[in-house]
Design a protein around this motif. Structure first.
Motif, PDB file in Angstrom:
ATOM      1  N   SER A  28      -8.386  -5.302  -4.708  1.00 25.93           N
ATOM      2  CA  SER A  28      -7.308  -4.962  -3.789  1.00 25.93           C
ATOM      3  C   SER A  28      -5.925  -5.011  -4.443  1.00 25.93           C
ATOM      4  O   SER A  28      -4.936  -4.699  -3.791  1.00 25.93           O
ATOM      5  N   ASP A  29      -5.847  -5.432  -5.722  1.00 28.22           N
ATOM      6  CA  ASP A  29      -4.539  -5.422  -6.373  1.00 28.22           C
ATOM      7  C   ASP A  29      -4.087  -3.973  -6.558  1.00 28.22           C
ATOM      8  O   ASP A  29      -4.894  -3.058  -6.515  1.00 28.22           O
ATOM      9  N   HIS A  30      -2.815  -3.751  -6.777  1.00 30.14           N
ATOM     10  CA  HIS A  30      -2.271  -2.391  -6.763  1.00 30.14           C
ATOM     11  C   HIS A  30      -2.893  -1.472  -7.810  1.00 30.14           C
ATOM     12  O   HIS A  30      -2.925  -0.265  -7.620  1.00 30.14           O
ATOM     13  N   GLY A  35      -6.311  -0.876  -4.305  1.00 25.48           N
ATOM     14  CA  GLY A  35      -4.851  -0.779  -4.300  1.00 25.48           C
ATOM     15  C   GLY A  35      -4.375   0.661  -4.323  1.00 25.48           C
ATOM     16  O   GLY A  35      -3.396   1.016  -3.651  1.00 25.48           O
ATOM     17  N   ILE A  36      -5.060   1.483  -5.101  1.00 26.90           N
ATOM     18  CA  ILE A  36      -4.727   2.913  -5.142  1.00 26.90           C
ATOM     19  C   ILE A  36      -4.915   3.524  -3.758  1.00 26.90           C
ATOM     20  O   ILE A  36      -4.066   4.254  -3.257  1.00 26.90           O
ATOM     21  N   THR A  39      -2.157   2.368  -1.376  1.00 30.64           N
ATOM     22  CA  THR A  39      -0.914   3.097  -1.618  1.00 30.64           C
ATOM     23  C   THR A  39      -0.986   4.491  -1.013  1.00 30.64           C
ATOM     24  O   THR A  39      -0.035   4.961  -0.383  1.00 30.64           O
ATOM     25  N   LYS A  42      -0.210   4.850   2.664  1.00 28.81           N
ATOM     26  CA  LYS A  42       1.204   4.817   3.058  1.00 28.81           C
ATOM     27  C   LYS A  42       1.777   6.233   3.193  1.00 28.81           C
ATOM     28  O   LYS A  42       2.836   6.417   3.792  1.00 28.81           O
ATOM     29  N   ALA A  63      -1.144   8.329  -6.243  1.00 25.26           N
ATOM     30  CA  ALA A  63      -1.162   6.874  -6.412  1.00 25.26           C
ATOM     31  C   ALA A  63      -1.864   6.486  -7.706  1.00 25.26           C
ATOM     32  O   ALA A  63      -1.416   5.582  -8.423  1.00 25.26           O
ATOM     33  N   VAL A  67      -0.421   4.520 -11.245  1.00 28.77           N
ATOM     34  CA  VAL A  67      -1.058   3.348 -11.849  1.00 28.77           C
ATOM     35  C   VAL A  67      -1.421   3.618 -13.302  1.00 28.77           C
ATOM     36  O   VAL A  67      -1.190   2.781 -14.180  1.00 28.77           O
TER      37      VAL A  67
END
Length: 111
Positions: A28-30, A35-36, A39, A42, A63, A67
């Protein structure tokens, strides 16, 4: 693949998800696949929530490219730009053949 099915994406979306998950890993980190995807949410909604599939997949790729450009070991986005986005721009969400693309300067075709 299960997330792609939950999100309502077709064959191209499955390819995009699989490639991102393999390169960035789960989590779940960006910088991970989760995470991607977060993002992308949004900026667009997946088809399973009434969103347009092309708009959603563009948000996922945008996204992901962000990254990739942050990672020294993975700063080359040509695979996204010359494969996945090529099929997306052609609105070939089902990956109907023939498929023609270039990667790293080499031409490929699947009939």
């Amino acid at each position: 693949m299960s997330q792609g099915k939950k999100d309502g994406v077709g064959a191209l979306g499955q390819f995009i998800y699989f490639d991102a998950l393999v390169m960035h890993g789960p989590g779940s980190d960006h910088a991970s696949f989760g995470g991607i995807r977060a993002t992308a949410r949004k900026h667009a909604s997946p088809p399973s929530e009434g969103g347009d599939e092309t708009e959603w997949l563009n948000a996922v790729l945008d996204a992901r490219v962000k990254v990739v450009r942050e990672e020294a070991a993975h700063d080359d986005t040509s695979r996204v730009d010359t494969e996945q986005r090529t099929f997306l721009k052609a609105r070939n969400l089902d990956l109907r053949t023939p498929l023609v693309w270039r990667t790293y300067g080499d031409r490929y075709e699947i009939s």
